[in-house]
Design a protein around this motif. Structure first.
Motif, PDB file in Angstrom:
ATOM      1  N   LEU A 147      31.207  26.003  37.344  1.00  0.00           N
ATOM      2  CA  LEU A 147      30.192  27.032  37.123  1.00  0.00           C
ATOM      3  C   LEU A 147      30.652  28.356  37.741  1.00  0.00           C
ATOM      4  O   LEU A 147      30.518  29.425  37.127  1.00  0.00           O
ATOM      5  N   TYR A 148      31.227  28.311  38.947  1.00  0.00           N
ATOM      6  CA  TYR A 148      31.685  29.530  39.622  1.00  0.00           C
ATOM      7  C   TYR A 148      32.837  30.160  38.849  1.00  0.00           C
ATOM      8  O   TYR A 148      32.913  31.400  38.721  1.00  0.00           O
ATOM      9  N   GLN A 149      33.753  29.319  38.360  1.00  0.00           N
ATOM     10  CA  GLN A 149      34.875  29.854  37.597  1.00  0.00           C
ATOM     11  C   GLN A 149      34.395  30.513  36.301  1.00  0.00           C
ATOM     12  O   GLN A 149      34.865  31.600  35.917  1.00  0.00           O
ATOM     13  N   ALA A 150      33.449  29.887  35.645  1.00  0.00           N
ATOM     14  CA  ALA A 150      32.913  30.468  34.412  1.00  0.00           C
ATOM     15  C   ALA A 150      32.185  31.774  34.704  1.00  0.00           C
ATOM     16  O   ALA A 150      32.262  32.742  33.940  1.00  0.00           O
ATOM     17  N   TYR A 151      31.478  31.807  35.831  1.00  0.00           N
ATOM     18  CA  TYR A 151      30.773  33.038  36.205  1.00  0.00           C
ATOM     19  C   TYR A 151      31.780  34.162  36.465  1.00  0.00           C
ATOM     20  O   TYR A 151      31.598  35.299  36.008  1.00  0.00           O
ATOM     21  N   GLY A 152      32.851  33.843  37.226  1.00  0.00           N
ATOM     22  CA  GLY A 152      33.862  34.851  37.523  1.00  0.00           C
ATOM     23  C   GLY A 152      34.488  35.406  36.260  1.00  0.00           C
ATOM     24  O   GLY A 152      34.739  36.612  36.146  1.00  0.00           O
ATOM     25  N   LEU A 153      34.733  34.522  35.290  1.00  0.00           N
ATOM     26  CA  LEU A 153      35.293  34.973  34.019  1.00  0.00           C
ATOM     27  C   LEU A 153      34.313  35.890  33.273  1.00  0.00           C
ATOM     28  O   LEU A 153      34.702  36.900  32.686  1.00  0.00           O
ATOM     29  N   SER A 154      33.008  35.588  33.353  1.00  0.00           N
ATOM     30  CA  SER A 154      32.004  36.379  32.619  1.00  0.00           C
ATOM     31  C   SER A 154      31.847  37.780  33.193  1.00  0.00           C
ATOM     32  O   SER A 154      31.510  38.719  32.484  1.00  0.00           O
ATOM     33  N   VAL A 155      32.112  37.924  34.494  1.00  0.00           N
ATOM     34  CA  VAL A 155      31.971  39.250  35.121  1.00  0.00           C
ATOM     35  C   VAL A 155      33.327  39.874  35.397  1.00  0.00           C
ATOM     36  O   VAL A 155      33.425  40.863  36.114  1.00  0.00           O
ATOM     37  N   GLU A 156      34.388  39.243  34.811  1.00  0.00           N
ATOM     38  CA  GLU A 156      35.746  39.768  34.886  1.00  0.00           C
ATOM     39  C   GLU A 156      36.260  39.817  36.325  1.00  0.00           C
ATOM     40  O   GLU A 156      36.972  40.734  36.727  1.00  0.00           O
ATOM     41  N   GLU A 157      35.864  38.791  37.122  1.00  0.00           N
ATOM     42  CA  GLU A 157      36.434  38.623  38.461  1.00  0.00           C
ATOM     43  C   GLU A 157      37.367  37.416  38.393  1.00  0.00           C
ATOM     44  O   GLU A 157      36.968  36.279  38.634  1.00  0.00           O
ATOM     45  N   TYR A 158      38.606  37.694  38.051  1.00  0.00           N
ATOM     46  CA  TYR A 158      39.541  36.617  37.713  1.00  0.00           C
ATOM     47  C   TYR A 158      40.064  35.870  38.925  1.00  0.00           C
ATOM     48  O   TYR A 158      40.716  34.841  38.793  1.00  0.00           O
TER      49      TYR A 158
ATOM     50  N   ASP B  85      36.785  29.307  47.902  1.00  0.00           N
ATOM     51  CA  ASP B  85      36.852  30.558  48.658  1.00  0.00           C
ATOM     52  C   ASP B  85      36.137  31.708  47.942  1.00  0.00           C
ATOM     53  O   ASP B  85      36.099  32.829  48.436  1.00  0.00           O
ATOM     54  N   TYR B  86      35.611  31.426  46.774  1.00  0.00           N
ATOM     55  CA  TYR B  86      34.953  32.465  45.963  1.00  0.00           C
ATOM     56  C   TYR B  86      33.448  32.413  46.230  1.00  0.00           C
ATOM     57  O   TYR B  86      32.814  31.386  46.025  1.00  0.00           O
ATOM     58  N   SER B  87      32.901  33.527  46.709  1.00  0.00           N
ATOM     59  CA  SER B  87      31.473  33.588  47.037  1.00  0.00           C
ATOM     60  C   SER B  87      30.732  34.545  46.104  1.00  0.00           C
ATOM     61  O   SER B  87      31.264  35.604  45.748  1.00  0.00           O
ATOM     62  N   VAL B  88      29.531  34.132  45.747  1.00  0.00           N
ATOM     63  CA  VAL B  88      28.698  34.906  44.817  1.00  0.00           C
ATOM     64  C   VAL B  88      27.263  34.907  45.356  1.00  0.00           C
ATOM     65  O   VAL B  88      26.834  33.883  45.915  1.00  0.00           O
ATOM     66  N   PRO B  89      26.506  36.003  45.197  1.00  0.00           N
ATOM     67  CA  PRO B  89      25.086  35.957  45.594  1.00  0.00           C
ATOM     68  C   PRO B  89      24.367  34.809  44.891  1.00  0.00           C
ATOM     69  O   PRO B  89      24.539  34.585  43.692  1.00  0.00           O
ATOM     70  N   LEU B  90      23.571  34.087  45.667  1.00  0.00           N
ATOM     71  CA  LEU B  90      22.863  32.926  45.144  1.00  0.00           C
ATOM     72  C   LEU B  90      22.077  33.278  43.869  1.00  0.00           C
ATOM     73  O   LEU B  90      22.109  32.531  42.889  1.00  0.00           O
ATOM     74  N   ILE B  91      21.411  34.378  43.878  1.00  0.00           N
ATOM     75  CA  ILE B  91      20.571  34.738  42.742  1.00  0.00           C
ATOM     76  C   ILE B  91      21.383  34.887  41.463  1.00  0.00           C
ATOM     77  O   ILE B  91      20.946  34.487  40.377  1.00  0.00           O
ATOM     78  N   ASP B  92      22.626  35.436  41.589  1.00  0.00           N
ATOM     79  CA  ASP B  92      23.439  35.668  40.401  1.00  0.00           C
ATOM     80  C   ASP B  92      23.989  34.366  39.822  1.00  0.00           C
ATOM     81  O   ASP B  92      23.918  34.139  38.605  1.00  0.00           O
ATOM     82  N   VAL B  93      24.500  33.501  40.694  1.00  0.00           N
ATOM     83  CA  VAL B  93      25.071  32.270  40.178  1.00  0.00           C
ATOM     84  C   VAL B  93      23.977  31.329  39.674  1.00  0.00           C
ATOM     85  O   VAL B  93      24.180  30.582  38.691  1.00  0.00           O
ATOM     86  N   PHE B  94      22.815  31.359  40.311  1.00  0.00           N
ATOM     87  CA  PHE B  94      21.724  30.504  39.860  1.00  0.00           C
ATOM     88  C   PHE B  94      21.224  30.957  38.482  1.00  0.00           C
ATOM     89  O   PHE B  94      20.927  30.132  37.613  1.00  0.00           O
ATOM     90  N   GLU B  95      21.105  32.279  38.282  1.00  0.00           N
ATOM     91  CA  GLU B  95      20.702  32.782  36.969  1.00  0.00           C
ATOM     92  C   GLU B  95      21.735  32.403  35.912  1.00  0.00           C
ATOM     93  O   GLU B  95      21.378  32.075  34.769  1.00  0.00           O
ATOM     94  N   PHE B  96      23.025  32.409  36.292  1.00  0.00           N
ATOM     95  CA  PHE B  96      24.075  32.016  35.350  1.00  0.00           C
ATOM     96  C   PHE B  96      23.953  30.539  35.001  1.00  0.00           C
ATOM     97  O   PHE B  96      24.108  30.140  33.838  1.00  0.00           O
ATOM     98  N   LEU B  97      23.616  29.694  36.013  1.00  0.00           N
ATOM     99  CA  LEU B  97      23.414  28.273  35.771  1.00  0.00           C
ATOM    100  C   LEU B  97      22.259  28.058  34.785  1.00  0.00           C
ATOM    101  O   LEU B  97      22.374  27.270  33.835  1.00  0.00           O
TER     102      LEU B  97
END
Length: 816
Positions: A466-477, A486-498
């Motif tokens: 899920l984190y890898q797919a999120y990073g790809l969607s926001v162009e954080e490769y 080691d990749y951290s994302v705000p809870l609200i953003d990754v949860f909305e992506f889920l």
């Protein structure tokens, strides 16, 4: 052979046309009044005074953004007095079980339990205006039935509906008072039905045509009818009194109607100009509610004039016989004793008046104006305001303030929330950055895949994908090429992506995982709908400070400065306090504008009316003095005054009560040509008293009724101030003004503007019938209003609306 010449002025021809075509006007008014009555329900009422703020103000911009991007769920602060903590805790649990209640905040801290009183902060599932929220609140109150309860909330507070009920009572009482006053001051009992028909028709015309504006304010809608009645009643009285005078002079009903109307049109039109000028000044306010009130009341004045000019002449003809049959003796006493006392005190009262005016001007400038209606010192309080004050007295002020910042940077939002919450006045701070989800985690905290899998209850491998797919969607490769843990994302953003992937069917969850995610979704939705919009984030603070005042405004500046450290000028503050600040900022300009323009408009009208530069100064000084005295009363009594009361009442008081001064001045100027100044002053007061008594009593009673019955602080304050101002104007007009006219006689004469170019010199012999003004020698000197027959030689300046001459043995003379 005797020849007759009849000349009629254009106004007489117009009056004759109206009277003769009265049946056509009956039909027209019947149709228009029925249409207006059917159109009243089309008028939209605006209960939000902030919508009249100029569009560039901070409050108006912020409210527009919040209406477009956020929802505000219903909340209520409910206080139960004289209750133990254990009982209160049990009640909080019962409240939490009520359908529609999402949360109840209650604990044993001073914020919720103090001095045997419990404060429940209840949150609801729906918005404030939703009927389900109101139903849920009613169920909560049923749970608390039998206890000493005070509910402080905006839910179910229908100000407009309660105002309509109150104004119905006010109008009914005002109508009874008006009938009594008219019966007392009339010459015939059957005059009163004529007045009432005209008033009702005018009111319906004005109310029914308000739909052309689309929306009017609840203030205008509530007081327009009563103020229209109070402001325009003079017109019908002037016309009817003229008609009765013409009948007393021996004219038939038709001819009396025509003669009275031809004179009344000019007199009433002139009188209305001063009233409308005050309303025009009101319309020029920066706060657009002034335009709203001014345009509706101005239209009401026009509707009243049309009814008097076009409908009332026919009604007087229709009721002419009953009017004659029900004549009664004059019930208004002569007040020569009053006039003589005024004349004797002419060297005493004016100096006192000037001192009082100066003191009043100074005191009124120090009046404590408030800009939130809930802060007014108003005795007739509704239940909800009593509840608000009870809660505030026990648990402190609950002043809510929203700070809008550009969406997207949760770190900055968190820093603002942290710094502002440390201010001593702040009791609560709410934003996405401090919304706890579970186990100390906030909505905007940075999370790696492992932490997210534990919180959301999903498989660790699914979390990494899920984190890898999120990073790809926001162009954080980096999320793909580095260790996902080691990749951290705000809870609200990754949860909305889920949730997005789940809804698309990309991600499948087990039953237990599904339940956990849905619980988190519910918490997330509540926070997002209220705190994050499409372009803006909303931070909400509750402060223990009054709505307005220097300390409150200093706190606003402090909060704004903190937010601007992170967002520069892209910060907007919204709340009752910012609204009060914006209203205060516009008030100083509106105050000066209305005062100057109203006085200027009235003075120009008076200049052309009396053709003297000095006379308008004396009249305006009298009424302006009454305004200053009126607004010095709150200073002397130690009370405050709602700012709108000053703006509305000062313009109406100057524009309307100046008519009282005009009535006395007209009488005095006419009478002093045939008697000395002392006698003229005494007689002017006596002759003017019935008119001033009728009009002044009705306006004062209307004001005091509004102030005494209405529970709305805005409208009640306007009513109280208007009633007090009208009485003050009447007292000054009936005492000081005649004295100023006598003492200022030399000023009036020296500043007179002679405009006699339109008066033709007449040389006639024989018999002349006339109705007009004559000055010159008629077998002796004559100067005054003359109605009758002259026989002999005339060498005079004549201004006549009607003439009929008989010239024996001469050709017809076409001299106008």
């Amino acid at each position: 052979m005797t020849q007759e010449t009849r000349t009629e002025s254009p106004m007489t021809k117009l009056a004759r046309f109206i009277v003769d075509k009265r049946k056509a006007f009956y039909l027209i008014f019947t149709a228009v009044v029925l249409f207006s009555a059917a159109s009243i329900h089309k008028v939209q009422i605006n209960n939000d005074i902030t919508s009249y703020l100029p569009s560039q103000t901070e409050t108006r911009r912020g409210l527009t953004i919040m209406e477009e991007e956020f929802i505000t769920l219903g909340t209520a602060n409910i206080m139960v007095s004289n209750v133990s903590y254990e009982t209160a805790l049990d009640l909080s649990e019962q409240i939490a079980e009520v359908p529609g209640v999402s949360q109840v905040e209650f604990d044993d801290t001073d914020a919720h339990y103090k001095d045997s009183s419990a404060l429940f902060t209840v949150s609801f599932d729906k918005e404030e205006a939703d009927p389900e929220t109101e139903a849920a609140l009613n169920q909560v109150l049923q749970v608390l039935e039998g206890y000493d309860v005070y509910s402080s909330t905006q839910i179910g507070r229908d100000v407009s509906a309660s105002l309509q009920k109150e104004m119905t009572v006010i109008l009914a009482i005002a109508a009874m008072v008006i009938v009594v006053v008219l019966l007392f001051t009339s010459k015939s009992y059957m005059e009163v039905p004529v007045y009432l028909i005209v008033f009702v028709a005018a009111a319906l015309l004005n109310m029914g045509t308000n739909f052309i504006f689309g929306t009017i304010s609840f203030i205008t809608n509530s007081i327009a009818v009563v103020l229209q009645l109070a402001l325009a009643i003079d017109y019908a009285i002037i016309f009817c009194h003229r008609y009765m005078e013409e009948r007393d002079n021996g004219l038939s009903p038709r001819e009396a109607d025509i003669a009275a109307l031809s004179k009344a049109i000019v007199e009433i039109s002139s009188s209305s100009l001063t009233t409308i000028s005050g309303l025009v000044a009101l319309m020029l306010m920066q706060l657009r509610i002034g335009f709203d009130m001014g345009i509706v009341l101005s239209k009401g004045i026009v509707c009243s004039m049309l009814c008097v000019f076009l409908l009332m002449p026919g009604l007087l003809m229709l009721f002419s016989k009953p009017i004659d049959r029900t004549r009664h003796r004059n019930l208004v006493p002569k007040i020569n004793f009053w006039g003589k006392a005024v004349v004797r005190l002419r060297y005493i009262l004016p100096p006192i008046f000037l001192v009082v005016v100066v003191v009043g001007a100074v005191l009124s400038s120090h009046c404590d104006y408030v800009f939130d209606a809930n802060d007014t010192d108003f005795d007739n309080k509704p239940d909800w305001r009593i509840a608000d004050e009870k809660v505030a007295d026990t648990f402190g002020q609950k002043n809510t303030l929203a700070v809008l910042v550009p969406r997207g940077d949760y770190t900055k939002e968190g820093l603002i929330l942290e710094r502002v919450s440390q201010l001593p006045q702040i009791s609560q701070a709410t934003g996405l950055a401090n919304q706890e989800v579970e186990d100390g985690w906030m909505l905007t905290d940075q999370m790696n895949p492992r932490q997210f899998s534990e919180l959301a209850g999903v498989d660790i491998e699914l979390a990494r994908l899920l984190y890898q797919a999120y990073g790809l969607s926001v162009e954080e490769y980096g999320a793909i090429f580095q260790n996902p843990d080691d990749y951290s994302v705000p809870l609200i953003d990754v949860f909305e992506f889920l949730l997005e992937q789940k809804d698309k069917g990309v991600v499948s969850l087990t039953g237990e995982q599904e339940d956990k995610v849905e619980d988190l979704r519910e918490q997330l939705d509540i926070g997002l709908e209220q705190l994050r919009g499409e372009n803006w984030s909303r931070l909400v603070f509750v402060a223990d400070v009054p709505t307005e005042g220097d300390d409150t405004y200093a706190l606003l500046d402090e909060i704004r400065a903190i937010a601007q450290d992170y967002y520069g000028d892209q910060v907007i503050l919204v709340g009752n306090s910012t609204n009060a600040f914006d209203l205060a900022s516009s008030f100083s300009g509106d105050n000066m504008k209305i005062s100057i323009l109203t006085a200027l408009f009235v003075m120009v009208i008076l200049l052309f009316t009396f053709k003297s530069a000095g006379l308008p100064i004396l009249l305006v000084l009298t009424i302006q003095g009454s305004i200053w005295i009126n607004f010095s009363v709150p200073v002397l009594t130690g009370t405050n005054l709602f700012f709108l009361s000053y703006l509305v009442v000062s313009s109406i008081q100057m524009g309307a009560t100046i008519d009282y001064a005009i009535v006395i001045t007209n009488r005095y100027l006419e009478l002093k040509t045939i008697m000395d100044r002392k006698q003229a002053a005494v007689e002017a007061l006596s002759q003017s008293f019935p008119t001033i008594l009728t009009s002044g009593t009705i306006m004062a009673v209307a004001g005091f009724l509004i102030g005494g019955i209405s529970t709305d602080a805005t409208i009640g304050s306007v009513g109280q101030t208007l009633g007090r101002g009208t009485v003050t104007s009447i007292v000054l007009v009936m005492t000081v003004l005649p004295q100023l006219l006598m003492l200022g006689d030399a000023l009036i004469e020296r500043t007179a503007i002679t405009l006699n170019r339109d008066r033709a010199q007449r040389f006639n012999k024989g018999t002349m019938r006339l109705d007009g003004h004559i000055r010159g020698h008629v077998s002796g000197f004559v100067d005054g209003e003359f109605k009758g027959v002259l026989h002999g030689s005339v060498d005079a300046l004549i201004e006549s609306k009607y003439q009929e001459r008989k010239l024996p043995g001469e050709q017809e003379d076409d001299t106008p």
